[in-house]
Design an enzyme around this catalytic site. Structure first.
Site, PDB file in Angstrom:
ATOM      1  CG  HIS A  91      -0.219   0.369   2.495  1.00 31.29           C
ATOM      2  ND1 HIS A  91       0.419  -0.568   3.259  1.00 31.29           N
ATOM      3  CD2 HIS A  91      -0.023   1.543   3.132  1.00 31.29           C
ATOM      4  CE1 HIS A  91       0.961   0.000   4.308  1.00 31.29           C
ATOM      5  NE2 HIS A  91       0.718   1.285   4.266  1.00 31.29           N
TER       6      HIS A  91
HETATM    7  C1  UD1 Z   1      -2.094   5.854   5.310  1.00 31.14           C
HETATM    8  C2  UD1 Z   1      -0.812   6.458   5.896  1.00 31.14           C
HETATM    9  C3  UD1 Z   1       0.305   5.428   5.885  1.00 31.14           C
HETATM   10  C4  UD1 Z   1      -0.118   4.140   6.551  1.00 31.14           C
HETATM   11  C5  UD1 Z   1      -1.417   3.630   5.941  1.00 31.14           C
HETATM   12  C6  UD1 Z   1      -1.895   2.444   6.721  1.00 31.14           C
HETATM   13  C7  UD1 Z   1      -0.469   8.872   5.494  1.00 31.14           C
HETATM   14  C8  UD1 Z   1       0.271   9.862   4.712  1.00 31.14           C
HETATM   15  N1  UD1 Z   1      -0.367   7.586   5.092  1.00 31.14           N
HETATM   16  O1  UD1 Z   1      -1.839   5.553   3.955  1.00 31.14           O
HETATM   17  O2  UD1 Z   1       1.421   5.961   6.580  1.00 31.14           O
HETATM   18  O3  UD1 Z   1       0.893   3.182   6.377  1.00 31.14           O
HETATM   19  O4  UD1 Z   1      -2.413   4.669   6.021  1.00 31.14           O
HETATM   20  O5  UD1 Z   1      -2.830   1.698   6.013  1.00 31.14           O
HETATM   21  O6  UD1 Z   1      -1.133   9.226   6.428  1.00 31.14           O
HETATM   22  N2  UD1 Z   1      -9.190   4.573   1.253  1.00 31.14           N
HETATM   23  C9  UD1 Z   1     -10.413   3.977   1.124  1.00 31.14           C
HETATM   24  N3  UD1 Z   1     -10.973   3.456   2.269  1.00 31.14           N
HETATM   25  C10 UD1 Z   1     -10.376   3.534   3.483  1.00 31.14           C
HETATM   26  C11 UD1 Z   1      -9.115   4.141   3.580  1.00 31.14           C
HETATM   27  C12 UD1 Z   1      -8.544   4.661   2.443  1.00 31.14           C
HETATM   28  O7  UD1 Z   1     -11.002   3.915   0.048  1.00 31.14           O
HETATM   29  O8  UD1 Z   1     -10.954   3.065   4.474  1.00 31.14           O
HETATM   30  C13 UD1 Z   1      -8.602   5.218   0.063  1.00 31.14           C
HETATM   31  C14 UD1 Z   1      -8.712   6.738   0.230  1.00 31.14           C
HETATM   32  O9  UD1 Z   1      -9.913   7.176  -0.269  1.00 31.14           O
HETATM   33  C15 UD1 Z   1      -7.516   7.270  -0.466  1.00 31.14           C
HETATM   34  C16 UD1 Z   1      -6.532   6.103  -0.463  1.00 31.14           C
HETATM   35  O10 UD1 Z   1      -7.214   4.955  -0.021  1.00 31.14           O
HETATM   36  O11 UD1 Z   1      -7.816   7.637  -1.762  1.00 31.14           O
HETATM   37  C17 UD1 Z   1      -5.352   6.400   0.434  1.00 31.14           C
HETATM   38  O12 UD1 Z   1      -5.761   6.649   1.771  1.00 31.14           O
HETATM   39  P1  UD1 Z   1      -4.875   7.557   2.761  1.00 31.14           P
HETATM   40  O13 UD1 Z   1      -5.428   7.470   4.117  1.00 31.14           O
HETATM   41  O14 UD1 Z   1      -4.666   8.901   2.159  1.00 31.14           O
HETATM   42  O15 UD1 Z   1      -3.449   6.877   2.689  1.00 31.14           O
HETATM   43  P2  UD1 Z   1      -3.013   5.372   2.928  1.00 31.14           P
HETATM   44  O16 UD1 Z   1      -2.379   4.888   1.685  1.00 31.14           O
HETATM   45  O17 UD1 Z   1      -4.141   4.605   3.487  1.00 31.14           O
HETATM   46  N1  UDP Z   2      -3.929  -5.547   8.866  1.00 25.79           N
HETATM   47  C1  UDP Z   2      -5.218  -6.003   8.999  1.00 25.79           C
HETATM   48  N2  UDP Z   2      -5.879  -6.436   7.885  1.00 25.79           N
HETATM   49  C2  UDP Z   2      -5.303  -6.466   6.664  1.00 25.79           C
HETATM   50  C3  UDP Z   2      -3.969  -5.992   6.539  1.00 25.79           C
HETATM   51  C4  UDP Z   2      -3.311  -5.534   7.657  1.00 25.79           C
HETATM   52  O1  UDP Z   2      -5.769  -6.023  10.099  1.00 25.79           O
HETATM   53  O2  UDP Z   2      -5.964  -6.857   5.697  1.00 25.79           O
HETATM   54  C5  UDP Z   2      -3.256  -5.044  10.062  1.00 25.79           C
HETATM   55  C6  UDP Z   2      -1.900  -5.687  10.341  1.00 25.79           C
HETATM   56  O3  UDP Z   2      -1.892  -6.051  11.694  1.00 25.79           O
HETATM   57  C7  UDP Z   2      -0.917  -4.580  10.070  1.00 25.79           C
HETATM   58  C8  UDP Z   2      -1.704  -3.367  10.419  1.00 25.79           C
HETATM   59  O4  UDP Z   2      -2.999  -3.658   9.928  1.00 25.79           O
HETATM   60  O5  UDP Z   2       0.216  -4.633  10.866  1.00 25.79           O
HETATM   61  C9  UDP Z   2      -1.098  -2.102   9.900  1.00 25.79           C
HETATM   62  O6  UDP Z   2      -1.607  -1.747   8.716  1.00 25.79           O
HETATM   63  P1  UDP Z   2      -0.890  -1.164   7.435  1.00 25.79           P
HETATM   64  O7  UDP Z   2      -0.045  -2.178   6.812  1.00 25.79           O
HETATM   65  O8  UDP Z   2      -2.048  -0.629   6.674  1.00 25.79           O
HETATM   66  O9  UDP Z   2      -0.041   0.105   7.942  1.00 25.79           O
HETATM   67  P2  UDP Z   2       1.482   0.368   8.327  1.00 25.79           P
HETATM   68  O10 UDP Z   2       1.839  -0.507   9.444  1.00 25.79           O
HETATM   69  O11 UDP Z   2       2.318   0.144   7.115  1.00 25.79           O
HETATM   70  O12 UDP Z   2       1.485   1.817   8.676  1.00 25.79           O
END
Ligand code: UD1
Ligand code: UDP
Length: 355
Positions: free
Chosen positions: A204
């Site tokens: 991601h």
């Molecule tokens: C964010 C964090 C990242 C973290 C990750 C965990 C920042 C800059 N990034 O990245 O550090 O590792 O979360 O997962 O804060 N979206 C959905 N549904 C959701 C969530 C997100 O559709 O429930 C879509 C959003 O609409 C957006 C995209 O995913 O377009 C990215 O979401 P965003 O929260 O901006 O960044 P992440 O890649 O999730």
């Molecule tokens: N995780 C989850 N469901 C999934 C994928 C990940 O519950 O389908 C959990 C897992 O425990 C992981 C945590 O979400 O360590 C953190 O999520 P993510 O990888 O999105 O964020 P990061 O740790 O890179 O910030």
């Protein structure tokens, strides 16, 4: 009685907050108010963690998501400030390195409310990562810095934090606490026919999901690996958006792409997989907690102790490096020794630090 406003918004923050909220609840003199920014909002990216991990229902919800970095952080800053003025807490607590973390840190510091940062001191030394900016700035304005590892403590010392008006504490890692609390409750994902042996993959990171070339290479690497070991891939919504009708190579039939799963299900997948392939910070550590080798789809990591221990190999998005790491881990499985992330009492250490 001390009042703490906890600011959370993204999946990893719900997981980190769960054991800490429990520890706070166990202290008579602490009161926690939970503020959800709304950054993650799908049921399987947010509510499922509150339900499965018994996190108290948020007292405030800002519902801010799906914006650019500046717009998201700015709107969160405004919303968090409004709530902090209303709640008048003794402390604000933030987790990790997301935009919700930075917004909480800025709102608190501008109002002169003491700030506690859980997962302080981590560095990738890659300032093109949004998370690196978020964590450096958050650390700098925090008064209580809870470091998960000795390496994180060292990073802060090198940046001069020993001379700043703040306290740094080597608490250990709260995700380890969460794993210990919930691993017995691990649950097989429903509606998924799991192969007997499989690799667990997640992707991601911005660096892997904004440039087509990067994701194309990762898909190639996963397809090659899947010829030898089937892959289960719970797909982050960010990656799903990119792979839907995008002209990227198709996933091989040996890759099972599924929706994101809950925490109890991810624990099950971690328990039963052969190895982990990921660009996630949390999953790199969880692979270690479950004694599984980890192929990391990044060129650097904040969790350097895993690479030094030989259980984690950094492969970027290079299919050849991914396959080479897979072969090495298969022919010579790494040895796991425990203790890299504390004793499982990080949450208790954190809660007591507020007393
Ligand atoms: C964010 C964090 C990242 C973290 C990750 C965990 C920042 C800059 N990034 O990245 O550090 O590792 O979360 O997962 O804060 N979206 C959905 N549904 C959701 C969530 C997100 O559709 O429930 C879509 C959003 O609409 C957006 C995209 O995913 O377009 C990215 O979401 P965003 O929260 O901006 O960044 P992440 O890649 O999730
Ligand atoms: N995780 C989850 N469901 C999934 C994928 C990940 O519950 O389908 C959990 C897992 O425990 C992981 C945590 O979400 O360590 C953190 O999520 P993510 O990888 O999105 O964020 P990061 O740790 O890179 O910030």
């Amino acid at each position: 009685m001390k009042k703490i406003v906890t600011v959370i918004g993204a999946r990893p923050q719900f997981i980190k907050a769960a054991p800490v909220s429990r520890a706070i609840e166990g202290e008579n003199n602490l009161q926690e108010v939970i503020l959800h920014t709304g950054q993650h909002f799908d049921e399987n990216m947010s509510q499922v963690f509150f339900d499965q991990m018994g996190i108290p229902r948020p007292d405030h919800h800002l519902n801010i998501h799906s914006l650019t970095h500046g717009a998201m952080t700015g709107r969160m800053l405004e919303g968090i400030e409004r709530i902090l003025l209303q709640e008048e807490p003794d402390w604000v607590m933030v987790y990790g390195d997301t935009n919700s973390t930075l917004a909480g840190a800025l709102a608190a510091s501008k109002l002169h409310i003491p700030l506690a940062h859980v997962e302080a001191g981590l560095r990738s030394f890659n300032t093109r990562m949004p998370e690196e900016i978020n964590r450096i700035l958050t650390d700098r304005v925090s008064q209580l810095l809870f470091c998960p590892t000795p390496a994180a403590m060292k990073n802060l010392s090198k940046e001069g934090f020993d001379a700043f008006p703040c306290q740094k504490i080597n608490s250990g890692d709260v995700m380890y606490d969460a794993t210990l609390l919930f691993r017995e409750k691990a649950r097989r994902p429903r509606h998924v026919e799991l192969p007997e042996k499989f690799a667990l993959a997640t992707v991601h990171r911005e660096e892997n999901t904004t440039r087509h070339k990067q994701l194309m290479n990762i898909i190639r690497g996963l397809n090659d690996l899947a010829d030898q070991c089937p892959v289960v891939l719970p797909m982050h919504p960010r990656t799903r958006k990119l792979t839907d009708g995008s002209g990227l190579p198709a996933f091989s039939g040996n890759i099972m792409v599924i929706d994101p799963v809950g925490y109890l299900e991810v624990l099950y997948l971690l328990q039963h997989c052969q190895l982990v392939i990921t660009d996630s910070g949390g999953m790199q550590k969880e692979a270690y907690f479950f004694k599984k080798p980890c192929i990391t789809l990044r060129k650097e990591t904040e969790w350097t102790e895993l690479v030094e221990a030989g259980t984690n190999k950094l492969c970027g998005s290079d299919p050849a490096l991914i396959m080479e790491a897979f072969r090495q881990f298969t022919s010579t499985p790494p040895r796991f020794t425990g203790g890299l992330y504390g004793k499982g009492n990080a949450s208790a250490i954190i809660a007591r630090a507020f007393l």
